[in-house]
Structures are given as C-alpha cells and as structure tokens.
Design a protein around this motif. Structure first.
Motif, PDB file in Angstrom:
ATOM      1  N   ALA A  93      -0.377  -8.973  -7.053  1.00  9.88           N
ATOM      2  CA  ALA A  93      -1.266  -8.480  -6.415  1.00  9.88           C
ATOM      3  C   ALA A  93      -0.438  -7.301  -5.116  1.00  9.88           C
ATOM      4  N   ASN A  94       0.447  -7.887  -4.680  1.00  9.17           N
ATOM      5  CA  ASN A  94       1.414  -6.280  -4.578  1.00  9.17           C
ATOM      6  C   ASN A  94       1.232  -5.248  -5.020  1.00  9.17           C
ATOM      7  N   SER A  95       1.485  -4.810  -5.426  1.00 10.56           N
ATOM      8  CA  SER A  95       2.121  -4.214  -6.643  1.00 10.56           C
ATOM      9  C   SER A  95       1.158  -2.993  -6.448  1.00 10.56           C
ATOM     10  N   GLY A  96       1.358  -1.726  -6.972  1.00  5.34           N
ATOM     11  CA  GLY A  96       0.481  -0.507  -6.930  1.00  5.34           C
ATOM     12  C   GLY A  96      -0.541  -0.245  -7.267  1.00  5.34           C
ATOM     13  N   VAL A  97      -0.777  -1.314  -9.120  1.00  4.61           N
ATOM     14  CA  VAL A  97      -1.968  -1.308  -9.067  1.00  4.61           C
ATOM     15  C   VAL A  97      -2.554  -2.116  -8.421  1.00  4.61           C
ATOM     16  N   GLY A  98      -2.317  -3.705  -8.641  1.00  2.00           N
ATOM     17  CA  GLY A  98      -2.727  -5.164  -7.501  1.00  2.00           C
ATOM     18  C   GLY A  98      -3.564  -4.351  -6.316  1.00  2.00           C
ATOM     19  N   THR A 107      -3.468  -8.452 -19.873  1.00  5.16           N
ATOM     20  CA  THR A 107      -2.661  -8.251 -19.589  1.00  5.16           C
ATOM     21  C   THR A 107      -1.641  -6.352 -19.786  1.00  5.16           C
ATOM     22  N   TYR A 108      -1.288  -6.493 -18.755  1.00  2.63           N
ATOM     23  CA  TYR A 108      -0.975  -4.642 -18.653  1.00  2.63           C
ATOM     24  C   TYR A 108       0.417  -4.764 -18.085  1.00  2.63           C
ATOM     25  N   GLY A 109       1.348  -5.745 -17.888  1.00  4.87           N
ATOM     26  CA  GLY A 109       2.706  -5.615 -18.267  1.00  4.87           C
ATOM     27  C   GLY A 109       2.964  -6.917 -18.077  1.00  4.87           C
ATOM     28  N   ALA A 110       4.687  -6.768 -17.506  1.00  4.91           N
ATOM     29  CA  ALA A 110       5.540  -8.310 -18.290  1.00  4.91           C
ATOM     30  C   ALA A 110       6.468  -8.457 -17.464  1.00  4.91           C
ATOM     31  N   MET A 111       6.342  -8.276 -15.900  1.00  7.23           N
ATOM     32  CA  MET A 111       7.640  -8.168 -14.811  1.00  7.23           C
ATOM     33  C   MET A 111       7.728  -9.449 -14.647  1.00  7.23           C
ATOM     34  N   SER A 112       7.700 -10.684 -15.392  1.00  2.00           N
ATOM     35  CA  SER A 112       8.935 -11.863 -15.391  1.00  2.00           C
ATOM     36  C   SER A 112       9.266 -11.843 -16.802  1.00  2.00           C
ATOM     37  N   GLY A 164      13.231  -6.597  -6.894  1.00  2.00           N
ATOM     38  CA  GLY A 164      11.832  -7.618  -6.512  1.00  2.00           C
ATOM     39  C   GLY A 164      11.899  -7.718  -4.914  1.00  2.00           C
ATOM     40  N   PHE A 165      10.634  -7.723  -4.800  1.00  2.97           N
ATOM     41  CA  PHE A 165      10.744  -8.013  -2.807  1.00  2.97           C
ATOM     42  C   PHE A 165      10.651  -6.557  -2.446  1.00  2.97           C
ATOM     43  N   ARG A 166      10.623  -5.268  -3.224  1.00  2.00           N
ATOM     44  CA  ARG A 166      11.295  -4.224  -1.959  1.00  2.00           C
ATOM     45  C   ARG A 166       9.474  -3.985  -1.273  1.00  2.00           C
ATOM     46  N   VAL A 183       1.186 -13.815  -5.560  1.00  2.00           N
ATOM     47  CA  VAL A 183       2.024 -13.026  -5.282  1.00  2.00           C
ATOM     48  C   VAL A 183       3.186 -13.589  -5.203  1.00  2.00           C
ATOM     49  N   ARG A 184       4.246 -13.868  -5.295  1.00  2.00           N
ATOM     50  CA  ARG A 184       5.539 -14.454  -5.416  1.00  2.00           C
ATOM     51  C   ARG A 184       5.580 -14.762  -3.876  1.00  2.00           C
ATOM     52  N   ALA A 185       6.278 -16.228  -3.761  1.00  2.00           N
ATOM     53  CA  ALA A 185       6.392 -16.817  -3.021  1.00  2.00           C
ATOM     54  C   ALA A 185       7.528 -16.483  -2.480  1.00  2.00           C
ATOM     55  N   ARG A 186       8.096 -16.193  -1.127  1.00  2.00           N
ATOM     56  CA  ARG A 186       9.408 -15.934  -0.657  1.00  2.00           C
ATOM     57  C   ARG A 186       9.494 -16.095   0.560  1.00  2.00           C
ATOM     58  N   ASP A 187      10.808 -16.045   0.961  1.00  2.00           N
ATOM     59  CA  ASP A 187      11.824 -16.453   2.034  1.00  2.00           C
ATOM     60  C   ASP A 187      11.099 -16.703   3.111  1.00  2.00           C
ATOM     61  N   GLY A 197       8.609  -0.874  -0.723  1.00  2.00           N
ATOM     62  CA  GLY A 197       7.909   0.154  -1.150  1.00  2.00           C
ATOM     63  C   GLY A 197       7.801   0.779  -2.558  1.00  2.00           C
ATOM     64  N   LYS A 198       7.117   1.501  -2.742  1.00  2.00           N
ATOM     65  CA  LYS A 198       7.001   2.053  -4.580  1.00  2.00           C
ATOM     66  C   LYS A 198       7.956   3.561  -3.865  1.00  2.00           C
ATOM     67  N   GLY A 199       9.461   3.669  -4.257  1.00  2.00           N
ATOM     68  CA  GLY A 199       9.791   4.840  -4.627  1.00  2.00           C
ATOM     69  C   GLY A 199       9.690   5.769  -5.038  1.00  2.00           C
ATOM     70  N   GLY A 226      -5.240  -6.303 -24.063  1.00  2.00           N
ATOM     71  CA  GLY A 226      -4.213  -5.742 -23.167  1.00  2.00           C
ATOM     72  C   GLY A 226      -4.855  -4.264 -22.671  1.00  2.00           C
ATOM     73  N   PHE A 227      -4.360  -3.712 -21.488  1.00  2.98           N
ATOM     74  CA  PHE A 227      -4.685  -2.349 -21.291  1.00  2.98           C
ATOM     75  C   PHE A 227      -3.054  -1.260 -21.377  1.00  2.98           C
ATOM     76  N   TRP A 228      -3.191  -0.080 -21.989  1.00  2.00           N
ATOM     77  CA  TRP A 228      -2.412   0.267 -22.029  1.00  2.00           C
ATOM     78  C   TRP A 228      -2.580   2.324 -21.251  1.00  2.00           C
ATOM     79  N   VAL A 229      -2.557   1.980 -19.782  1.00  2.42           N
ATOM     80  CA  VAL A 229      -3.466   3.773 -19.020  1.00  2.42           C
ATOM     81  C   VAL A 229      -3.226   4.697 -20.124  1.00  2.42           C
ATOM     82  N   SER A 230      -1.565   4.715 -20.652  1.00  2.00           N
ATOM     83  CA  SER A 230      -1.214   5.826 -21.400  1.00  2.00           C
ATOM     84  C   SER A 230      -1.903   6.183 -22.993  1.00  2.00           C
TER      85      SER A 230
HETATM   86  N1  LIG Z   1      -0.627  -1.553 -19.458  1.00  2.37           N
HETATM   87  C1  LIG Z   1       0.037   0.091 -18.027  1.00  2.37           C
HETATM   88  O1  LIG Z   1      -1.002   0.689 -18.432  1.00  2.37           O
HETATM   89  C2  LIG Z   1       0.216   0.048 -16.792  1.00  2.37           C
HETATM   90  C3  LIG Z   1      -0.280   1.011 -15.633  1.00  2.37           C
HETATM   91  C4  LIG Z   1       0.174   0.604 -14.482  1.00  2.37           C
HETATM   92  C5  LIG Z   1       1.894  -0.258 -14.052  1.00  2.37           C
HETATM   93  N2  LIG Z   1       2.082  -0.591 -15.035  1.00  2.37           N
HETATM   94  C6  LIG Z   1       2.684  -1.991 -15.253  1.00  2.37           C
HETATM   95  O2  LIG Z   1       2.183  -3.307 -13.922  1.00  2.37           O
HETATM   96  C7  LIG Z   1       3.086  -3.566 -13.150  1.00  2.37           C
HETATM   97  C8  LIG Z   1       2.368  -3.193 -11.630  1.00  2.37           C
HETATM   98  O3  LIG Z   1       3.681  -1.595 -12.126  1.00  2.37           O
HETATM   99  P1  LIG Z   1       3.009  -0.622 -10.144  1.00  2.37           P
HETATM  100  O4  LIG Z   1       3.814   0.661 -10.313  1.00  2.37           O
HETATM  101  O5  LIG Z   1       2.140  -1.261  -9.033  1.00  2.37           O
HETATM  102  O6  LIG Z   1       4.119  -1.606  -9.764  1.00  2.37           O
HETATM  103  P2  LIG Z   1       5.557  -2.454  -8.109  1.00  2.37           P
HETATM  104  O7  LIG Z   1       4.153  -1.311  -6.901  1.00  2.37           O
HETATM  105  O8  LIG Z   1       6.641  -1.172  -8.514  1.00  2.37           O
HETATM  106  O9  LIG Z   1       5.229  -3.640  -7.559  1.00  2.37           O
HETATM  107  C9  LIG Z   1       6.482  -3.896  -8.384  1.00  2.37           C
HETATM  108  C10 LIG Z   1       5.717  -5.685  -8.640  1.00  2.37           C
HETATM  109  O10 LIG Z   1       6.343  -6.214  -9.922  1.00  2.37           O
HETATM  110  C11 LIG Z   1       6.302  -7.215  -9.302  1.00  2.37           C
HETATM  111  N3  LIG Z   1       7.710  -8.163  -9.383  1.00  2.37           N
HETATM  112  C12 LIG Z   1       9.061  -7.659 -10.044  1.00  2.37           C
HETATM  113  N4  LIG Z   1       9.376  -8.061  -9.860  1.00  2.37           N
HETATM  114  C13 LIG Z   1       9.460  -9.570 -10.600  1.00  2.37           C
HETATM  115  C14 LIG Z   1       9.231 -10.069 -11.062  1.00  2.37           C
HETATM  116  N5  LIG Z   1      10.832 -10.971 -11.850  1.00  2.37           N
HETATM  117  N6  LIG Z   1       8.725 -11.303 -11.558  1.00  2.37           N
HETATM  118  C15 LIG Z   1       6.969 -11.140 -11.345  1.00  2.37           C
HETATM  119  N7  LIG Z   1       6.617 -10.139 -10.370  1.00  2.37           N
HETATM  120  C16 LIG Z   1       7.882  -9.224 -10.408  1.00  2.37           C
HETATM  121  C17 LIG Z   1       6.699  -7.341  -7.389  1.00  2.37           C
HETATM  122  O11 LIG Z   1       6.657  -8.444  -6.690  1.00  2.37           O
HETATM  123  P3  LIG Z   1       7.739  -8.443  -5.826  1.00  2.37           P
HETATM  124  O12 LIG Z   1       6.775  -7.770  -4.168  1.00  2.37           O
HETATM  125  O13 LIG Z   1       7.250 -10.428  -5.585  1.00  2.37           O
HETATM  126  O14 LIG Z   1       9.341  -8.558  -5.992  1.00  2.37           O
HETATM  127  C18 LIG Z   1       5.392  -6.225  -7.345  1.00  2.37           C
HETATM  128  O15 LIG Z   1       4.176  -7.056  -7.522  1.00  2.37           O
HETATM  129  C19 LIG Z   1       4.428  -3.528 -14.452  1.00  2.37           C
HETATM  130  O16 LIG Z   1       4.381  -4.074 -15.042  1.00  2.37           O
HETATM  131  C20 LIG Z   1       4.173  -2.125 -14.724  1.00  2.37           C
HETATM  132  O17 LIG Z   1       4.652  -1.623 -16.219  1.00  2.37           O
HETATM  133  C21 LIG Z   1       1.137  -1.199 -16.033  1.00  2.37           C
END
Ligand SMILES: NC(=O)c1ccc[n+]([C@@H]2O[C@H](COP(=O)([O-])OP(=O)(O)OC[C@H]3O[C@@H](n4cnc5c(N)ncnc54)[C@H](OP(=O)(O)O)[C@@H]3O)[C@@H](O)[C@H]2O)c1
Length: 376
Positions: free
Chosen positions: A181-186, A279-284, A363-365, A204-208, A367-369, A304-308
């Motif tokens: 939920a703290n990702s860009g998409v979330g 499902t749109y990603g597989a971070m774990s 992980g646990f960044r 969100v992932r539990a953190r210290d 912000g997005k680079g 499943g969803f893929w924006v491309s």
């Molecule tokens: N299918 C599509 O069309 C599509 C489009 C956009 C994005 N995506 C996918 O969506 C996901 C998020 O992308 P984003 O650009 O929004 O990400 P982002 O802003 O770069 O953030 C990364 C996210 O992934 C989490 N994360 C990192 N390592 C993890 C792990 N090992 N287990 C669980 N969570 C982890 C981070 O949580 P912490 O803060 O806890 O590390 C954070 O919430 C990615 O998987 C990306 O490939 C898919």
C-alpha cells in the motif's frame, strides 16, 4: 597518490549534432554488473525524425526486472547508438521535451512535453532520437505540472486507476484491500479510491521503526485502515474486517495484490462473495495460492493486470486516463508519491547512476528513485 580525474567537458553540438549519454546494457544481468554509461551523438532531425531531451525518468521495479532479463517485455538491442555490440537503453517511463523535429513530423513541435506510448523505448538517457512521433503521447497542457509528476503518471497511477475501475463493480461505500500500500501504485489507489468514495484496507510490511509515521502518512492521503502483513495473517483479522465493514454489510469487492504468497491468500479470504483479487506484481517472489473453498463457495475471481498490455490495446483510454490523473494533480487532488531524486547532469558519473538503479532492489525505501535531468 590519488589519481586526478580529468574534468569531463560536454562536446559542443556542431552542425546540429547533439551529444547524448545513456545508461545501457549489452547483456542481461544485475544492474551493477551490466549497466554502462554510453556517450554518443545524435544527428540533426530530418524527415519524420524528432529529437527529445529527457526531463525526468523514474526507476521502477519492472525496469530492474527488464535489465535482469526476467521481464516479459524485452528492450530493443541495437548498434544504432554507435557501438559494435548491440546495446539496449534502460528505463521504460519518463517525460521528455521535444528539441527539434524533421520537416515531416506532424502533431509535435519544439517545446512540447511527451511521454512514451509503450514500454521499451529506453528512458534512462539524456537525449533520444525517434523515427516517428507515434512513439510519443503529447502532454496537451503542461501548465502547473512538474517533470516529476508527468514522468511518473503513465505506469503507477494508470495501473491503480484501471484496476479500481475495470474489475469489480465498485460503488461509493464499497471496500478494497491492497498490499504494497505504500508503493507508487498503492498510494495512487488510496487517493483515487478516496476520490471515488471507496474505502480501503491497506497492508504494509511490518518494520522495526517508522510504522506509526507510515500509517499516518497513508491515512493522510486517504487510507481508511492501515495494517501490517502480520496482522492480516493473524486469527483475529477476519473479525476486524467484519468490524470495519459494518458486520459485513459493506462489501470488500476488490483486492489488489503486488506481493503474492500467503499474504495474498489471506487477503483473498477477506473478500466478499464474487470479489476479485487482481494480481499485478510479485514482490515476494512467492506464488499466489488459490484455496479451493474460495473458488467453490464464494466464487472469488482471480485476475491479473499488466498496464503495458492494457496501454497497447487501449491507446485512447490510456490518453484519457493520463489526462484525468494530470488534471487531478493540477487541481491538487492527487499528491506526489515520495521520491528520491537522482540529479543527472552531463558530468554525472556512471557509478552514481548505477547505484541509484541498484538501490531500487532494496526494500523499506523512503521513496521511488527518479532521474531528474539538469545540465545535459
Ligand atoms: N502489472 C502492472 O502493470 C504494474 C504496473 C506498475 C507496477 N507494477 C508492480 O507493482 C509493484 C509496485 O510497484 P511500484 O512502482 O508502485 O513500487 P515502488 O513505489 O517502487 O515500491 C515498492 C513496493 O514494494 C514493496 N516491497 C519491496 N520488496 C518487497 C518484498 N520482498 N516483499 C513485499 N513487498 C516488497 C515495498 O514495500 P516496503 O516499503 O515494505 O519495502 C513497496 O511497497 C511492483 O511489483 C511492480 O512491478 C505492476
């Protein structure tokens, strides 16, 4: 004795030639092992060619997977940038400014801002020449927008937008649950959902440290509930969902999953009958397991969803979605995600750029680079 580096000077453009640098790879592998900063020149734009200068290009998780060679969309390897070995330019998303056009270019002119229509163009570079204006989507009104905002609009906000709109019959008052939920998409899903009257359970992932700040941050952009992955997998979770949803009278119609594994299964259990887990990603890197009772007794749909792919099949809707989000940004209704800016000037060293890409894997960044181009 410490070696003294000769100052890098930018070659002067002569006869309309543009000097450019690109972060490239000749083979798949870990970014630190394969990425190289390559300098080349771009000839004057003629015919339907146009030259652009990049303003901002994010570093998304999918970009890393593409460099590693594990992403389904493959970049074009080419010798057209003056190498003997074919190379590809990293990055898929970004915003660029048109700096010159050939006489046959229609619909774009110097000064316009453009984003990429499809992935694979290569956006981690100072300049690029495109054989056709068709590779780009013109930003119709750049007033009130920053390169950071435009350069990150087409992937994450569009993904969140389409997943909220295109799978479940969501109405104001309905709930969705999402991990990452703290990702860009979330963060985009939280904000768009709030604007449309949806309520959200955000995992969100539990953190210290920093959990309370993160919860407050997400609630600040519209999250109704923020819980950790551990809480979702506890025995009490279903009772809590019941409480939040007025004894189950309000429905959890949609789940958004970018993590997978047991967490995704627990989230699917929180869905109401006929709900959709998208499902749109597989971070774990863990598979999504489908428990038979959820399929048989609740008819939960696993999508499943893929924006491309969606963008390629729906170019008009893509433009509309981008414009809608940009309008929301302009109106102050859609806040920027936290970003870690990496300034890319002509003299920026390869190491700085490669480190920024590699850091995205951690992980646990904060912000997005994002590469933000200065004096290039
Ligand atoms: N299918 C599509 O069309 C599509 C489009 C956009 C994005 N995506 C996918 O969506 C996901 C998020 O992308 P984003 O650009 O929004 O990400 P982002 O802003 O770069 O953030 C990364 C996210 O992934 C989490 N994360 C990192 N390592 C993890 C792990 N090992 N287990 C669980 N969570 C982890 C981070 O949580 P912490 O803060 O806890 O590390 C954070 O919430 C990615 O998987 C990306 O490939 C898919």
């Amino acid at each position: 004795m410490a070696s003294v580096k000769a100052p890098q000077t930018r070659a002067i453009s002569a006869y309309g030639y543009e000097q450019a640098k690109a972060l490239t790879f000749a083979k798949y592998g870990e970014p630190a092992d394969v990425l190289r900063l390559h300098t080349h020149s771009i000839s004057p734009a003629h015919s339907t060619n146009l030259t652009v200068r990049f303003l901002a290009s994010p570093i998304n998780p999918a970009d890393i997977n593409q460099v590693q060679g594990i992403y389904p969309s493959k970049p074009a390897f080419t010798t057209s940038l003056g190498t003997t070995e074919p190379i590809a330019v990293g990055g898929n998303e970004g915003v660029a400014e048109v700096i010159s056009t050939g006489s046959g270019v229609k619909g774009l002119q110097k000064g316009d801002w453009v984003i990429m229509k499809s992935p694979g163009f290569g956006t981690w570079r100072t300049h690029a020449q495109s054989a056709s204006a068709d590779n780009f989507l013109r930003i119709e009104n750049k007033e009130g927008l920053t390169p950071h905002q435009v350069g990150t609009v087409s992937v994450n906000p569009c993904t969140a937008y389409r997943m909220l709109k295109d799978f479940a019959d969501m109405n104001a008052g309905d709930w969705f649950i999402q991990n990452g939920a703290n990702s860009g998409v979330g963060r985009a899903a939280i904000q768009l959902g709030k604007l449309w009257g949806y309520k959200s359970i955000n995992v969100v992932r539990a953190r210290d440290s920093g959990m309370e700040e993160l919860k407050a941050d997400l609630k600040g952009v519209g999250a109704d509930v923020v819980v950790t992955d551990e809480e979702v997998q506890s025995k009490e979770f279903m009772a809590r969902v019941n409480e939040w949803t007025n004894g189950g009278r309000e429905h959890v119609k949609l789940g958004l999953n970018c993590v997978g594994g047991k967490l995704a299964t627990s989230m699917a259990k929180a869905l109401s009958s006929e709900g959709h887990l998208v499902t749109y990603g597989a971070m774990s890197k863990q598979p999504v397991q489908l428990p038979a009772p959820l399929l048989i007794f609740k008819n939960i749909h696993f999508d499943g969803f893929w924006v491309s792919k969606w963008s390629d099949s729906n170019p008009v809707q893509k433009k509309e979605t981008v414009n809608h989000v940009l309008n929301l940004i302009r109106e102050g209704k859609f806040k920027d995600v936290p970003m870690q800016e990496v300034k890319w000037d002509w003299n920026t060293e390869q190491e700085t750029l490669v480190d920024a890409v590699s850091g995205t894997l951690q992980g646990f960044r904060k912000g997005k680079g994002i590469f933000v181009f200065g004096e290039t």
